[in-house]
Design a protein around this motif. Structure first.
Motif, PDB file in Angstrom:
ATOM      1  N   SER A 108     -24.169 -58.244  37.714  1.00  0.00           N
ATOM      2  CA  SER A 108     -23.470 -59.120  38.663  1.00  0.00           C
ATOM      3  C   SER A 108     -23.618 -58.629  40.099  1.00  0.00           C
ATOM      4  O   SER A 108     -23.357 -59.372  41.043  1.00  0.00           O
ATOM      5  CB  SER A 108     -21.986 -59.214  38.294  1.00  0.00           C
ATOM      6  N   PHE A 109     -24.047 -57.362  40.277  1.00  0.00           N
ATOM      7  CA  PHE A 109     -24.166 -56.793  41.621  1.00  0.00           C
ATOM      8  C   PHE A 109     -25.571 -56.940  42.205  1.00  0.00           C
ATOM      9  O   PHE A 109     -25.827 -56.449  43.302  1.00  0.00           O
ATOM     10  CB  PHE A 109     -23.781 -55.311  41.590  1.00  0.00           C
ATOM     11  N   CYS A 110     -26.490 -57.573  41.488  1.00  0.00           N
ATOM     12  CA  CYS A 110     -27.883 -57.650  41.947  1.00  0.00           C
ATOM     13  C   CYS A 110     -28.037 -58.620  43.116  1.00  0.00           C
ATOM     14  O   CYS A 110     -27.616 -59.780  43.028  1.00  0.00           O
ATOM     15  CB  CYS A 110     -28.797 -58.094  40.803  1.00  0.00           C
TER      16      CYS A 110
ATOM     17  N   ASP B  97     -44.875 -61.616  29.400  1.00  0.00           N
ATOM     18  CA  ASP B  97     -43.745 -62.543  29.379  1.00  0.00           C
ATOM     19  C   ASP B  97     -42.906 -62.374  28.120  1.00  0.00           C
ATOM     20  O   ASP B  97     -43.001 -63.160  27.177  1.00  0.00           O
ATOM     21  CB  ASP B  97     -44.263 -63.983  29.483  1.00  0.00           C
ATOM     22  N   ALA B  98     -42.053 -61.355  28.115  1.00  0.00           N
ATOM     23  CA  ALA B  98     -41.241 -61.075  26.937  1.00  0.00           C
ATOM     24  C   ALA B  98     -39.748 -61.238  27.189  1.00  0.00           C
ATOM     25  O   ALA B  98     -38.956 -61.066  26.267  1.00  0.00           O
ATOM     26  CB  ALA B  98     -41.510 -59.644  26.456  1.00  0.00           C
ATOM     27  N   PHE B  99     -39.350 -61.577  28.408  1.00  0.00           N
ATOM     28  CA  PHE B  99     -37.940 -61.454  28.770  1.00  0.00           C
ATOM     29  C   PHE B  99     -37.281 -62.768  29.189  1.00  0.00           C
ATOM     30  O   PHE B  99     -36.286 -62.760  29.910  1.00  0.00           O
ATOM     31  CB  PHE B  99     -37.801 -60.429  29.893  1.00  0.00           C
ATOM     32  N   SER B 100     -37.796 -63.895  28.743  1.00  0.00           N
ATOM     33  CA  SER B 100     -37.236 -65.171  29.182  1.00  0.00           C
ATOM     34  C   SER B 100     -35.820 -65.403  28.655  1.00  0.00           C
ATOM     35  O   SER B 100     -34.976 -65.987  29.343  1.00  0.00           O
ATOM     36  CB  SER B 100     -38.142 -66.333  28.774  1.00  0.00           C
ATOM     37  N   TYR B 101     -35.522 -64.952  27.425  1.00  0.00           N
ATOM     38  CA  TYR B 101     -34.162 -65.097  26.893  1.00  0.00           C
ATOM     39  C   TYR B 101     -33.181 -64.241  27.680  1.00  0.00           C
ATOM     40  O   TYR B 101     -32.064 -64.667  27.987  1.00  0.00           O
ATOM     41  CB  TYR B 101     -34.121 -64.688  25.414  1.00  0.00           C
ATOM     42  N   LEU B 102     -33.600 -63.032  28.004  1.00  0.00           N
ATOM     43  CA  LEU B 102     -32.766 -62.138  28.797  1.00  0.00           C
ATOM     44  C   LEU B 102     -32.524 -62.744  30.186  1.00  0.00           C
ATOM     45  O   LEU B 102     -31.409 -62.691  30.709  1.00  0.00           O
ATOM     46  CB  LEU B 102     -33.461 -60.781  28.922  1.00  0.00           C
ATOM     47  N   ALA B 103     -33.566 -63.319  30.759  1.00  0.00           N
ATOM     48  CA  ALA B 103     -33.455 -63.938  32.081  1.00  0.00           C
ATOM     49  C   ALA B 103     -32.481 -65.105  32.062  1.00  0.00           C
ATOM     50  O   ALA B 103     -31.632 -65.250  32.951  1.00  0.00           O
ATOM     51  CB  ALA B 103     -34.827 -64.411  32.553  1.00  0.00           C
ATOM     52  N   SER B 104     -32.594 -65.950  31.051  1.00  0.00           N
ATOM     53  CA  SER B 104     -31.721 -67.112  30.945  1.00  0.00           C
ATOM     54  C   SER B 104     -30.266 -66.706  30.748  1.00  0.00           C
ATOM     55  O   SER B 104     -29.358 -67.284  31.347  1.00  0.00           O
ATOM     56  CB  SER B 104     -32.178 -67.988  29.775  1.00  0.00           C
ATOM     57  N   ARG B 105     -30.046 -65.690  29.937  1.00  0.00           N
ATOM     58  CA  ARG B 105     -28.678 -65.263  29.621  1.00  0.00           C
ATOM     59  C   ARG B 105     -27.976 -64.683  30.841  1.00  0.00           C
ATOM     60  O   ARG B 105     -26.774 -64.910  31.051  1.00  0.00           O
ATOM     61  CB  ARG B 105     -28.717 -64.216  28.498  1.00  0.00           C
ATOM     62  N   TYR B 106     -28.716 -63.940  31.679  1.00  0.00           N
ATOM     63  CA  TYR B 106     -28.079 -63.195  32.769  1.00  0.00           C
ATOM     64  C   TYR B 106     -28.540 -63.633  34.154  1.00  0.00           C
ATOM     65  O   TYR B 106     -28.414 -62.889  35.122  1.00  0.00           O
ATOM     66  CB  TYR B 106     -28.305 -61.693  32.556  1.00  0.00           C
ATOM     67  N   HIS B 107     -29.081 -64.847  34.217  1.00  0.00           N
ATOM     68  CA  HIS B 107     -29.416 -65.467  35.497  1.00  0.00           C
ATOM     69  C   HIS B 107     -30.382 -64.622  36.328  1.00  0.00           C
ATOM     70  O   HIS B 107     -30.174 -64.385  37.519  1.00  0.00           O
ATOM     71  CB  HIS B 107     -28.146 -65.773  36.304  1.00  0.00           C
ATOM     72  N   LEU B 108     -31.427 -64.164  35.663  1.00  0.00           N
ATOM     73  CA  LEU B 108     -32.500 -63.448  36.325  1.00  0.00           C
ATOM     74  C   LEU B 108     -33.770 -64.290  36.262  1.00  0.00           C
ATOM     75  O   LEU B 108     -33.842 -65.275  35.524  1.00  0.00           O
ATOM     76  CB  LEU B 108     -32.750 -62.097  35.646  1.00  0.00           C
ATOM     77  N   LYS B 109     -34.780 -63.896  37.025  1.00  0.00           N
ATOM     78  CA  LYS B 109     -36.066 -64.582  36.985  1.00  0.00           C
ATOM     79  C   LYS B 109     -37.154 -63.544  36.764  1.00  0.00           C
ATOM     80  O   LYS B 109     -37.436 -62.735  37.651  1.00  0.00           O
ATOM     81  CB  LYS B 109     -36.325 -65.353  38.285  1.00  0.00           C
TER      82      LYS B 109
END
Length: 274
Positions: free
Chosen positions: A188-190, A200-212
């Motif tokens: 939350s501090f990013c 490209d292995a992290f799309s689920y992680l990106a979606s869950r925590y609002h990252l790109k």
């Protein structure tokens, strides 16, 4: 000399005790090796599936893994020995979108008395370049559904230890929930939410925590990026002041190093746990 005789006697007594103890330990170890494993034998395709199975199964499940540590799971194909190993097991756990051959052998395994579970059936998958994204083990919320699916699978094929499987699953899900909370709190501090990674292995992680997550190559780490792709990422890294380029511990860092040198960034490991 009485003292020397006494010392020699004590030394021989100690030596004799050591020999007897060693023999008893040897016999105990040999008997333990000969004693058959009382639980069920399960085969998992690769590390994340095997790890989840071990967490749920505990001491009542003996889990073996087909893809060796450090090997590339995306390109894996089973050997005849692997197939024989699967047929000798009680259960087979796999992720069908990552290993399509696993789906094809399910009916044959059923005829041979081997139960099977595709852990991907427990979740709704997103798509990546028009294909299902297999990296569901990186989202701690989705993993909870996979854990419950494995729990139900073990209860079905080994009901005598149902209570243990349910307790193990609940314990592990509690840990996953705490991990999810930690992700949300720390991220939350990013200020910069774009991340450049090797594949490209992290799309689920990106979606869950609002990252790109921006990848140098696609789903498979064996691909080669185009010059245009590298130029686009170089431009973005400079504009967004991205100071770290991530690569995988099991893959070459050459592409990440190249991009990092272009933009004056550092490289770090981000492990997709494959």
């Amino acid at each position: 000399n009485m003292r020397r005789v006494l010392f020699l006697f004590i030394f021989l007594l100690f030596l004799g005790s050591l020999v007897v103890t060693s023999y008893l330990l040897y016999e105990r170890g040999k008997n333990a090796e000969n004693k058959p494993f009382s639980g069920i034998r399960v085969v998992a395709t690769f590390y994340p599936v095997a790890e989840f199975a071990r967490q749920v199964g505990g001491p009542f499940v003996n889990v073996s893994t087909l893809v060796a540590p450090g090997a590339e799971p995306h390109e894996y194909e089973p050997t005849p020995q692997d197939m024989a190993h699967i047929r000798e097991s009680r259960g087979f756990l796999f992720l069908g979108v990552l290993h399509p051959w696993s789906v094809k052998i399910q009916s044959d395994l059923e005829k041979a008395g081997v139960a099977s579970l595709d852990i991907g059936s427990a979740v709704s998958m997103s798509t990546l370049d028009g294909n299902p994204d297999p990296h569901i083990w990186l989202d701690p919320v989705l993993v909870q559904k996979e854990i419950f699916a494995i729990r139900d699978f073990f209860v079905k094929i080994d009901s005598s230890h149902a209570a243990a499987y349910r307790a193990n699953a609940n314990r592990y899900v509690d840990l996953l929930q705490k991990l999810d909370e930690q992700y949300r709190t720390e991220l939350s501090f990013c200020d910069v939410r774009e991340v450049i990674v090797a594949h490209d292995a992290f799309s689920y992680l990106a979606s869950r925590y609002h990252l790109k997550f921006l990848s140098i190559v696609g789903i498979s780490s064996e691909e080669e990026p185009s010059a245009q792709r590298l130029a686009t990422l170089t431009k973005l890294a400079r504009e967004r002041q991205i100071h770290f380029i991530y690569f995988e511990s099991s893959a070459s860092s050459k592409l990440s190093d190249t991009l990092a040198s272009e933009v004056g960034a550092e490289t770090l490991v981000l492990n997709p746990l494959e």
